[in-house]
Design an enzyme around this catalytic site. Sequence first.
Site, PDB file in Angstrom:
ATOM      1  N   SER A  66       0.809  -1.216   0.000  1.00 25.13           N
ATOM      2  CA  SER A  66       0.000   0.000   0.000  1.00 25.13           C
ATOM      3  C   SER A  66       0.845   1.270   0.000  1.00 25.13           C
ATOM      4  O   SER A  66       0.484   2.265  -0.638  1.00 25.13           O
ATOM      5  CB  SER A  66      -0.939   0.011   1.213  1.00 25.13           C
ATOM      6  OG  SER A  66      -1.739  -1.142   1.247  1.00 25.13           O
TER       7      SER A  66
ATOM      8  N   HIS B  86       1.139   4.517   4.607  1.00 30.01           N
ATOM      9  CA  HIS B  86       0.418   5.138   3.506  1.00 30.01           C
ATOM     10  C   HIS B  86       0.878   6.580   3.289  1.00 30.01           C
ATOM     11  O   HIS B  86       1.166   6.991   2.159  1.00 30.01           O
ATOM     12  CB  HIS B  86      -1.084   5.107   3.777  1.00 30.01           C
ATOM     13  CG  HIS B  86      -1.672   3.733   3.677  1.00 30.01           C
ATOM     14  ND1 HIS B  86      -3.028   3.490   3.758  1.00 30.01           N
ATOM     15  CD2 HIS B  86      -1.092   2.516   3.505  1.00 30.01           C
ATOM     16  CE1 HIS B  86      -3.254   2.191   3.642  1.00 30.01           C
ATOM     17  NE2 HIS B  86      -2.090   1.583   3.494  1.00 30.01           N
TER      18      HIS B  86
END
Length: 290
Positions: free
Chosen positions: A196, A242
């Site tokens: 991610s 992230h």
Amino acid sequence: MTASGPGPAAGPDAAPSCARHPDRPTNLACTRCGRPACPDCLRPAPVGAHCVDCVAEAARTTRTARTVGGAPARATTATPVVTITLIAVNVAVFVLTALSAGSAWNNVASPWVRATWLVPADVAAGEWYRLVTAGFLHAGPLHIAFNMIALWVLGRDLELVLGRLRYGLLYGVSLLGASTAVVLLGAPDRPVLGASGAVFGLMGGLVIVLRRLRMSPGPALATIAINVVLTFTIPGLSVLGHLGGLVTGLAVAAALVHGPGRSRPATGLLAVGGIAVVLVVLVALRSLTL
């Protein structure tokens, strides 16, 4: 009296000799420079034929067409090879961990996962490979499915725009940036895994590239906003990973497509290398205190 061997006829009506092969009479000439040239020394041109010297000079002086990221346009193809390779590697690793654990839904029970996921304390202990290997691990089918779909949607176009090398650097350094954020600010013993962070880096890169192409980044920004909200609202997602990947992707893409990185491609590559070095130094400094 001396006998002479066979050779080209002399006299005012004799054909001129090739500029590169004086022993070859020819009635042909380069339509660019006008010098006599034999058939072996001529190359077809839009008008007439050019000698090999003129062809070489034209190749040397013609400006190479480049992508927005500074990569030679000829280096790009319609097939996103790097993106396909990354997806294949991620899927292969997931399958191996699932087989090792005996379960696709609980593949994190695999000893391979525990040996390679990102734990800041383990990185501080010298296991730096976890900064990279963790980005190829996923916890369950849904996790890898969402990440690989996002990687394909974002990566296939970014790779063609930036070129394989620059796209690979964007992905790799974004992955490193996500891991660095976790090491710097995350809990020392909390494991983190997933692609991610690198995918968020591609999101950031897409925004920069769209602005450089003078295209609306609105849809990309909306996608990022939605994913950031989900990051903060869905339990278990790595906020640091992230956001670290996103910020790094913005910086890497800016180094590639803005300023000297566009007009002098080598400068952009050096700038990206500098970003990677800074990240490594930050991890090293943090490791001293863990």
